[in-house]
Each structure stands twice: as structure tokens, then as C-alpha cells.
Design a protein around this motif. Structure first.
Motif, PDB file in Angstrom:
ATOM      1  N   GLN A 265       0.782  -1.383   0.226  1.00 35.37           N
ATOM      2  CA  GLN A 265       0.159  -0.164   0.188  1.00 35.37           C
ATOM      3  C   GLN A 265       0.679   1.204   0.013  1.00 35.37           C
ATOM      4  OE1 GLN A 265      -3.878  -0.098   2.275  1.00 35.37           O
ATOM      5  NE2 GLN A 265      -2.853   1.755   3.610  1.00 35.37           N
ATOM      6  N   HIS A 266       0.775   1.765  -0.811  1.00 37.23           N
ATOM      7  CA  HIS A 266       1.241   3.277  -0.697  1.00 37.23           C
ATOM      8  C   HIS A 266       0.135   4.470  -0.726  1.00 37.23           C
ATOM      9  CE1 HIS A 266       4.068   5.978  -3.463  1.00 37.23           C
ATOM     10  NE2 HIS A 266       4.343   6.170  -2.410  1.00 37.23           N
ATOM     11  N   ALA A 267       0.352   5.067   0.176  1.00 35.55           N
ATOM     12  CA  ALA A 267      -0.956   6.054   0.661  1.00 35.55           C
ATOM     13  C   ALA A 267      -0.295   7.697   0.718  1.00 35.55           C
ATOM     14  CB  ALA A 267      -2.120   5.669   1.307  1.00 35.55           C
ATOM     15  N   HIS A 268      -1.310   8.589   0.915  1.00 35.87           N
ATOM     16  CA  HIS A 268      -0.948  10.020   1.391  1.00 35.87           C
ATOM     17  C   HIS A 268      -2.090  10.326   1.757  1.00 35.87           C
ATOM     18  CE1 HIS A 268       1.064  14.022   1.909  1.00 35.87           C
ATOM     19  NE2 HIS A 268      -0.710  14.756   0.762  1.00 35.87           N
ATOM     20  N   PHE A 269      -2.021  11.246   2.991  1.00 33.33           N
ATOM     21  CA  PHE A 269      -3.548  11.514   3.929  1.00 33.33           C
ATOM     22  C   PHE A 269      -2.817  12.686   4.426  1.00 33.33           C
ATOM     23  CE2 PHE A 269      -4.165   7.074   4.158  1.00 33.33           C
ATOM     24  CZ  PHE A 269      -5.380   7.092   2.947  1.00 33.33           C
ATOM     25  N   LYS A 270      -3.954  13.765   4.818  1.00 31.06           N
ATOM     26  CA  LYS A 270      -4.035  14.816   5.229  1.00 31.06           C
ATOM     27  C   LYS A 270      -4.746  15.007   6.668  1.00 31.06           C
ATOM     28  CE  LYS A 270      -2.017  18.012   1.892  1.00 31.06           C
ATOM     29  NZ  LYS A 270      -2.361  20.017   1.132  1.00 31.06           N
ATOM     30  N   GLY A 271      -4.286  15.380   7.138  1.00 33.76           N
ATOM     31  CA  GLY A 271      -5.683  15.310   8.510  1.00 33.76           C
ATOM     32  C   GLY A 271      -5.381  13.760   8.944  1.00 33.76           C
TER      33      GLY A 271
ATOM     34  N   LEU B 202      -3.774  -3.105  17.734  1.00 31.29           N
ATOM     35  CA  LEU B 202      -5.151  -1.585  17.550  1.00 31.29           C
ATOM     36  C   LEU B 202      -4.159   0.150  17.330  1.00 31.29           C
ATOM     37  CD1 LEU B 202      -7.966  -1.314  17.565  1.00 31.29           C
ATOM     38  CD2 LEU B 202      -8.240  -0.168  20.180  1.00 31.29           C
ATOM     39  N   HIS B 203      -4.761   0.462  16.453  1.00 33.50           N
ATOM     40  CA  HIS B 203      -3.752   1.673  15.888  1.00 33.50           C
ATOM     41  C   HIS B 203      -4.822   2.560  14.610  1.00 33.50           C
ATOM     42  CE1 HIS B 203      -3.521  -0.623  12.550  1.00 33.50           C
ATOM     43  NE2 HIS B 203      -3.160  -0.116  11.499  1.00 33.50           N
ATOM     44  N   ASP B 204      -4.545   3.455  15.222  1.00 31.83           N
ATOM     45  CA  ASP B 204      -5.282   4.711  13.608  1.00 31.83           C
ATOM     46  C   ASP B 204      -4.041   5.310  13.122  1.00 31.83           C
ATOM     47  OD1 ASP B 204      -3.903   6.501  15.993  1.00 31.83           O
ATOM     48  OD2 ASP B 204      -6.199   7.030  16.741  1.00 31.83           O
ATOM     49  N   GLY B 205      -4.986   6.898  12.477  1.00 25.49           N
ATOM     50  CA  GLY B 205      -3.338   7.660  11.544  1.00 25.49           C
ATOM     51  C   GLY B 205      -4.034   8.577  11.853  1.00 25.49           C
ATOM     52  N   ARG B 206      -3.215   9.554  12.174  1.00 27.67           N
ATOM     53  CA  ARG B 206      -3.592  11.014  11.191  1.00 27.67           C
ATOM     54  C   ARG B 206      -1.971  11.413  10.769  1.00 27.67           C
ATOM     55  NH1 ARG B 206      -3.747   9.915  16.797  1.00 27.67           N
ATOM     56  NH2 ARG B 206      -2.574  10.596  18.310  1.00 27.67           N
ATOM     57  N   ALA B 207      -2.099  12.791  10.407  1.00 25.75           N
ATOM     58  CA  ALA B 207      -0.914  13.751  10.235  1.00 25.75           C
ATOM     59  C   ALA B 207      -1.286  14.757  10.761  1.00 25.75           C
ATOM     60  CB  ALA B 207      -1.433  14.090   8.738  1.00 25.75           C
ATOM     61  N   PRO B 208      -0.131  15.271  11.762  1.00 24.75           N
ATOM     62  CA  PRO B 208      -0.361  17.056  12.913  1.00 24.75           C
ATOM     63  C   PRO B 208       0.558  17.761  12.524  1.00 24.75           C
ATOM     64  CG  PRO B 208       1.648  14.803  13.159  1.00 24.75           C
ATOM     65  CD  PRO B 208       1.097  13.899  12.042  1.00 24.75           C
ATOM     66  N   CYS B 209       0.916  17.424  11.130  1.00 23.95           N
ATOM     67  CA  CYS B 209       1.264  19.061  10.409  1.00 23.95           C
ATOM     68  C   CYS B 209       0.075  18.766   8.575  1.00 23.95           C
ATOM     69  CB  CYS B 209       2.894  18.754   9.988  1.00 23.95           C
ATOM     70  SG  CYS B 209       3.771  18.198  10.870  1.00 23.95           S
ATOM     71  N   GLU B 210       0.545  19.890   8.422  1.00 28.63           N
ATOM     72  CA  GLU B 210      -0.697  20.489   7.771  1.00 28.63           C
ATOM     73  C   GLU B 210       0.001  19.745   6.320  1.00 28.63           C
ATOM     74  OE1 GLU B 210      -2.627  25.000   5.154  1.00 28.63           O
ATOM     75  OE2 GLU B 210      -1.251  24.761   6.872  1.00 28.63           O
ATOM     76  N   GLU B 211       0.851  19.272   5.670  1.00 29.60           N
ATOM     77  CA  GLU B 211       1.072  18.857   4.656  1.00 29.60           C
ATOM     78  C   GLU B 211       0.322  17.477   4.499  1.00 29.60           C
ATOM     79  OE1 GLU B 211       4.624  19.323   6.738  1.00 29.60           O
ATOM     80  OE2 GLU B 211       3.242  20.579   6.776  1.00 29.60           O
ATOM     81  N   GLY B 212       0.622  17.229   5.056  1.00 29.02           N
ATOM     82  CA  GLY B 212       0.271  15.672   5.437  1.00 29.02           C
ATOM     83  C   GLY B 212       1.582  14.530   5.702  1.00 29.02           C
ATOM     84  N   PHE B 213       1.105  13.450   5.550  1.00 26.18           N
ATOM     85  CA  PHE B 213       2.656  12.349   5.179  1.00 26.18           C
ATOM     86  C   PHE B 213       1.961  10.957   4.338  1.00 26.18           C
ATOM     87  CE2 PHE B 213      -0.620  10.829   7.978  1.00 26.18           C
ATOM     88  CZ  PHE B 213      -0.925   9.166   7.853  1.00 26.18           C
ATOM     89  N   THR B 214       3.181  11.400   3.703  1.00 23.01           N
ATOM     90  CA  THR B 214       3.028  10.003   2.647  1.00 23.01           C
ATOM     91  C   THR B 214       3.517   8.485   3.203  1.00 23.01           C
ATOM     92  OG1 THR B 214       2.990  11.227   0.531  1.00 23.01           O
ATOM     93  CG2 THR B 214       3.377   8.966   0.362  1.00 23.01           C
ATOM     94  N   TYR B 215       3.281   7.451   3.317  1.00 17.79           N
ATOM     95  CA  TYR B 215       3.832   5.926   3.203  1.00 17.79           C
ATOM     96  C   TYR B 215       4.160   5.137   2.920  1.00 17.79           C
ATOM     97  CZ  TYR B 215      -0.437   4.619   4.776  1.00 17.79           C
ATOM     98  OH  TYR B 215      -1.894   3.866   4.806  1.00 17.79           O
TER      99      TYR B 215
END
Length: 279
Positions: free
Chosen positions: A23-29, A74-87
């Protein structure tokens, strides 16, 4: 497959031979609601800052850092910075990884399972090996190349893994672990907490309190999240979303879809399409 929404996107591929997903993904918020997988998750943060709660801690994965999750974490996921993250991440079936790791040892201990020593790692060699394994699998390189890259990743992964005695109920939590086993045995039965209370001779409040003390979630949420993880496995095997929803006690396909998308950011149909070999 790519699913762009509000500058978020996700690409997922499934290898039917090994069961490995990439999985290759990018998220904001906010990226994901709390959920878990039936697989090991090995990945790295490509850009930005990724933050998630797991094992009663908040983890912050920076660019170039690896994250390592066990089945049931158990885990969630979020971007603490405005530009988001890619993983980028690999979802590796438990039996497949255990078999591969076992080949590196002369003897494998009985009644033990593989565990990660830490959730986050800054090991650059592991990050590079994980990146190579991801690309080889995700881009469909020749099988011998995929095999070599996965072997190299596993070799680096052994420095971050250990054998742990299989989890049994610790003192004071026997009831909670019996409840967990009962829930796992009734994924395809439309049960309520009162059924559990009747089974073990406690009232609903005692059942909820004991379970949440041991596992941090109520029996209801545990059951839903375990059903979602199982739904993912069944969809990858080719079961229709309607059949999966019915077998796992969701009221209908739409009900399954709402929960599934909150956890995985894909609808069941979109996820299954990723798992279908393309001509």
C-alpha cells in the motif's frame, strides 16, 4: 488502485500467491479510525510526519522511519502537520512470515510467536530493504527479484524481532481472555453482551468492565474490529461483499461498507478490485 479524495490518495495491490499486500498512500488530517489487521504491517514514512496511537502510546514516525505492527495491534492514523504524510507498507500474512523467519533458525521454539521489539525504528538499513521489497512487489518485478528483496528485508527485520511466548491470560484477567476467545469463536453469530453475561454468569457491566480493563476497548468494538479484519481477508479470497456482510452479521452490504471505509479508506468493492488479478 488510486482513490483520491480531498488531496488524499491510496494505491493498494494484492499478491494472491503469497497473500502479501502493498500500500502506497498519502493523507492529510485524520487518516484512519482505530482498527487492526490479521497480518504483520511493515512500512516506512516516505514524506511528512505520521502519528498514530498503538499499545497505549502515541507514536510519531518521521520521514525515513519505519513502523512495525503485529497482528491485532490496535492503531489509528493522522497527520499532525498541514502538509500531511506519505507512506509505503507491506501487509504480510502471519503464517508466511513465521515460515520465512523459521528458515533462518536451526530450531523454532514451541508455543512461541514472533513479536517486534519496538513499534518504531530509525534503522536506515531496514528502511532501505523495506523500500526495495515494497517496490519489487508493488511494481510486479520478476519473481526471483521479489524473492531476493523480501529475503533481504526479512534478514534486516530479524534484528527487530524476537520469539515471544504465545499470549495467555495474565493473573487477574482470566475472565477477559475467556470473553475474547468467546468473541473470536462467534464472529459469524449475531450475539449481544447479554449472551456473554449469560455464558459466564456475570452481569453486562462486569463483562464490559473486565474486558475494557484488559484490552482497552469494549466487547462491542472488539467484535466489530475483528469482523472488519476478517472481512478484509474474506474479500481478498474472492467472497462477495454481500456474502461477507451477511456472514459477519452486518445488517447489509452498506453497513459493512460504512465501517470498512472508516477503517481502511476503501470501500469493500474497491478493496476487492485491488485484490483481483488484472489481465
Amino acid at each position: 488502485m488510486t482513490a483520491p479524495t480531498h488531496q488524499n490518495w491510496l494505491q493498494l495491490k494484492h499478491d494472491s500467491e503469497t497473500g502479501i499486500e502493498t500500500q502506497h498512500a498519502h493523507f492529510k488530517g485524520r487518516a484512519y479510525d482505530p482498527h487492526w489487521h490479521e497480518t504483520y504491517v511493515i512500512g516506512f514514512t516516505e514524506t511528512g510526519v505520521q502519528q498514530f496511537d498503538c499499545r497505549h502510546q502515541t507514536h510519531t514516525s518521521l520521514q525515513g522511519g519505519c513502523f512495525l505492527l503485529e497482528p491485532g495491534d490496535l492503531h489509528d492514523g493522522r497527520a499532525p502537520c498541514e502538509e500531511g504524510f506519505t507512506y509505503r507498507s507491506l501487509y504480510i500474512p502471519k503464517d508466511w512470515l513465521t515460515h520465512q523467519i523459521s528458515q533462518l533458525f536451526e530450531a523454532r521454539p514451541d508455543h512461541f510467536e514472533l513479536t517486534f521489539s519496538r513499534t518504531l525504528s530509525t534503522d536506515k538499513r531496514l528502511a532501505a530493504a523495506t523500500s526495495s521489497a515494497f517496490l519489487a512487489k508493488h511494481l510486479g518485478d520478476p519473481k526471483i527479484v521479489q524473492e531476493g528483496c523480501l529475503d533481504h528485508m526479512i534478514h534486516n527485520l530479524t534484528h527487530h524481532m524476537a520469539w515471544r511466548q504465545k499470549r495467555y491470560a495474565p493473573n487477574g484477567h482470566h475472565l477477559a481472555y475467556r470473553i475474547r476467545d468467546y468473541l473470536n469463536d462467534h464472529l459469524e453469530t449475531d450475539i449481544v453482551v447479554q449472551d456473554i453475561a449469560d455464558e459466564f454468569g456475570y452481569d453486562r457491566f462486569q463483562i464490559n468492565r473486565a474486558f475494557k480493563t484488559a484490552f482497552g476497548v469494549t466487547p462491542h468494538l472488539y467484535l466489530v474490529r475483528t469482523r472488519l479484519a476478517r472481512a478484509r481477508t474474506l474479500l481478498a479470497q474472492g467472497r462477495s461483499a454481500n456474502a461477507v456482510a451477511h456472514s459477519l452479521c452486518f445488517s447489509d452490504q452498506s453497513h459493512l461498507g460504512r465501517w470498512f471505509k472508516r477503517a481502511y479508506r476503501l470501500t469493500p468493492a474497491a478493496y476487492q478490485k485491488c485484490c483481483t488479478p488484472q489481465p
